[in-house]
Design a protein around this motif. Structure first.
Motif, PDB file in Angstrom:
ATOM      1  N   ARG A  34       0.937  -1.245  -0.209  1.00  0.00           N
ATOM      2  CA  ARG A  34       0.042   0.001  -0.064  1.00  0.00           C
ATOM      3  C   ARG A  34       0.781   1.474  -0.030  1.00  0.00           C
ATOM      4  NH1 ARG A  34      -3.629  -2.013   5.047  1.00  0.00           N
ATOM      5  NH2 ARG A  34      -1.290  -2.454   5.617  1.00  0.00           N
ATOM      6  N   LEU A  35       2.085   1.201   0.305  1.00  0.00           N
ATOM      7  CA  LEU A  35       2.985   2.181   0.288  1.00  0.00           C
ATOM      8  C   LEU A  35       3.796   2.400  -0.975  1.00  0.00           C
ATOM      9  CD1 LEU A  35       4.750   1.648   3.794  1.00  0.00           C
ATOM     10  CD2 LEU A  35       2.523   2.862   3.332  1.00  0.00           C
ATOM     11  N   VAL A  36       3.291   1.731  -2.063  1.00  0.00           N
ATOM     12  CA  VAL A  36       3.988   1.791  -3.428  1.00  0.00           C
ATOM     13  C   VAL A  36       3.334   2.044  -4.597  1.00  0.00           C
ATOM     14  CG1 VAL A  36       5.497   0.579  -4.803  1.00  0.00           C
ATOM     15  CG2 VAL A  36       6.051   0.185  -2.337  1.00  0.00           C
ATOM     16  N   HIS A  37       3.493   2.847  -5.274  1.00  0.00           N
ATOM     17  CA  HIS A  37       2.939   3.002  -6.678  1.00  0.00           C
ATOM     18  C   HIS A  37       3.350   2.121  -7.663  1.00  0.00           C
ATOM     19  CE1 HIS A  37       1.137   5.017 -10.065  1.00  0.00           C
ATOM     20  NE2 HIS A  37       2.585   4.749 -10.843  1.00  0.00           N
ATOM     21  N   PHE A  38       2.460   1.257  -8.327  1.00  0.00           N
ATOM     22  CA  PHE A  38       2.999   0.413  -9.369  1.00  0.00           C
ATOM     23  C   PHE A  38       2.539   0.860 -10.855  1.00  0.00           C
ATOM     24  CE2 PHE A  38       2.213  -1.814  -5.559  1.00  0.00           C
ATOM     25  CZ  PHE A  38       3.323  -2.680  -5.530  1.00  0.00           C
ATOM     26  N   GLY A  39       3.471   0.654 -11.602  1.00  0.00           N
ATOM     27  CA  GLY A  39       3.402   1.056 -12.993  1.00  0.00           C
ATOM     28  C   GLY A  39       2.410   0.258 -13.804  1.00  0.00           C
ATOM     29  N   PRO A  40       2.072   0.751 -15.006  1.00  0.00           N
ATOM     30  CA  PRO A  40       1.246  -0.191 -15.747  1.00  0.00           C
ATOM     31  C   PRO A  40       1.660  -1.554 -15.992  1.00  0.00           C
ATOM     32  CG  PRO A  40       2.299   1.585 -17.259  1.00  0.00           C
ATOM     33  CD  PRO A  40       2.694   1.780 -15.736  1.00  0.00           C
ATOM     34  N   ASN A  41       3.035  -1.909 -15.932  1.00  0.00           N
ATOM     35  CA  ASN A  41       3.227  -3.095 -16.225  1.00  0.00           C
ATOM     36  C   ASN A  41       3.436  -3.954 -14.938  1.00  0.00           C
ATOM     37  OD1 ASN A  41       5.302  -1.975 -14.671  1.00  0.00           O
ATOM     38  ND2 ASN A  41       7.014  -2.128 -15.962  1.00  0.00           N
TER      39      ASN A  41
ATOM     40  N   GLU B  33       5.045  -3.445 -12.014  1.00  0.00           N
ATOM     41  CA  GLU B  33       6.254  -3.489 -11.426  1.00  0.00           C
ATOM     42  C   GLU B  33       6.220  -2.115 -10.450  1.00  0.00           C
ATOM     43  OE1 GLU B  33       9.357  -3.134 -14.300  1.00  0.00           O
ATOM     44  OE2 GLU B  33       9.512  -5.720 -14.295  1.00  0.00           O
ATOM     45  N   ALA B  34       6.904  -2.425  -9.178  1.00  0.00           N
ATOM     46  CA  ALA B  34       7.014  -1.240  -8.301  1.00  0.00           C
ATOM     47  C   ALA B  34       7.797   0.082  -9.048  1.00  0.00           C
ATOM     48  CB  ALA B  34       7.740  -1.853  -6.843  1.00  0.00           C
ATOM     49  N   ASP B  35       7.202   1.199  -9.090  1.00  0.00           N
ATOM     50  CA  ASP B  35       7.815   2.470  -9.746  1.00  0.00           C
ATOM     51  C   ASP B  35       8.214   3.456  -8.623  1.00  0.00           C
ATOM     52  OD1 ASP B  35       7.534   1.458 -12.184  1.00  0.00           O
ATOM     53  OD2 ASP B  35       5.934   2.828 -12.756  1.00  0.00           O
ATOM     54  N   GLY B  36       7.585   3.572  -7.614  1.00  0.00           N
ATOM     55  CA  GLY B  36       7.985   4.551  -6.779  1.00  0.00           C
ATOM     56  C   GLY B  36       7.369   4.401  -5.207  1.00  0.00           C
ATOM     57  N   VAL B  37       7.866   4.961  -4.241  1.00  0.00           N
ATOM     58  CA  VAL B  37       7.469   5.008  -3.028  1.00  0.00           C
ATOM     59  C   VAL B  37       6.364   6.127  -2.846  1.00  0.00           C
ATOM     60  CG1 VAL B  37       8.082   5.033  -0.710  1.00  0.00           C
ATOM     61  CG2 VAL B  37       9.527   3.825  -1.975  1.00  0.00           C
ATOM     62  N   GLN B  38       5.374   5.887  -2.141  1.00  0.00           N
ATOM     63  CA  GLN B  38       4.320   6.866  -1.809  1.00  0.00           C
ATOM     64  C   GLN B  38       4.662   7.545  -0.386  1.00  0.00           C
ATOM     65  OE1 GLN B  38       0.295   6.684  -3.330  1.00  0.00           O
ATOM     66  NE2 GLN B  38       0.766   4.759  -4.243  1.00  0.00           N
ATOM     67  N   TYR B  39       5.593   8.251  -0.292  1.00  0.00           N
ATOM     68  CA  TYR B  39       6.195   8.812   0.823  1.00  0.00           C
ATOM     69  C   TYR B  39       5.037   9.216   1.820  1.00  0.00           C
ATOM     70  CZ  TYR B  39      10.918   7.819  -0.856  1.00  0.00           C
ATOM     71  OH  TYR B  39      11.852   7.224  -1.436  1.00  0.00           O
ATOM     72  N   ALA B  40       4.188   9.931   1.299  1.00  0.00           N
ATOM     73  CA  ALA B  40       2.971  10.535   2.308  1.00  0.00           C
ATOM     74  C   ALA B  40       2.284   9.409   3.031  1.00  0.00           C
ATOM     75  CB  ALA B  40       2.156  11.568   1.481  1.00  0.00           C
TER      76      ALA B  40
END
Length: 102
Positions: A64-71, A73-80
């Motif tokens: 739940r703390l991560v953004h996943f791209g269209p593929n 795969e984990a693309d980025g951390v949702q730091y907020a």
């Protein structure tokens, strides 16, 4: 989709089934590994170090703390989103400190 603008909605108007975070979920953030790194992204200063996390590692702890791209795969951390569990951890630590000091 790529290029969409998203915002964080915090109002109760946008929520349902609201529950207080359980301690185990909150404590999971203590397993995150802070790192220092240099970015490979175009436009970033290749000599400048940054602080952060590795999205794939964070996803293993709490997706739940991560953004996943269209593929997928984990693309980025949702730091907020890390703030809420940290506040839970801090509040419980503060209660322990207060109890020890009295």
């Amino acid at each position: 989709p790529q290029g969409d603008f998203k915002r964080s909605t915090s109002s109760i108007r946008f929520k349902t089934d609201v529950e207080t975070m359980d301690n185990d979920s909150a404590d999971a953030v203590l397993n995150l590994r802070p790192v220092s790194y240099k970015s490979l992204c175009s436009g970033d200063d290749k000599d400048k170090s940054h602080w952060g996390f590795i999205a794939e590692e964070v996803a293993e702890i709490d997706s739940r703390l991560v953004h996943f791209g269209p593929n997928g795969e984990a693309d980025g951390v949702q730091y907020a989103r890390i703030v809420a569990p940290l506040i839970s951890v801090i509040k419980r630590q503060e209660a322990r400190i207060t109890a020890l000091e009295s």
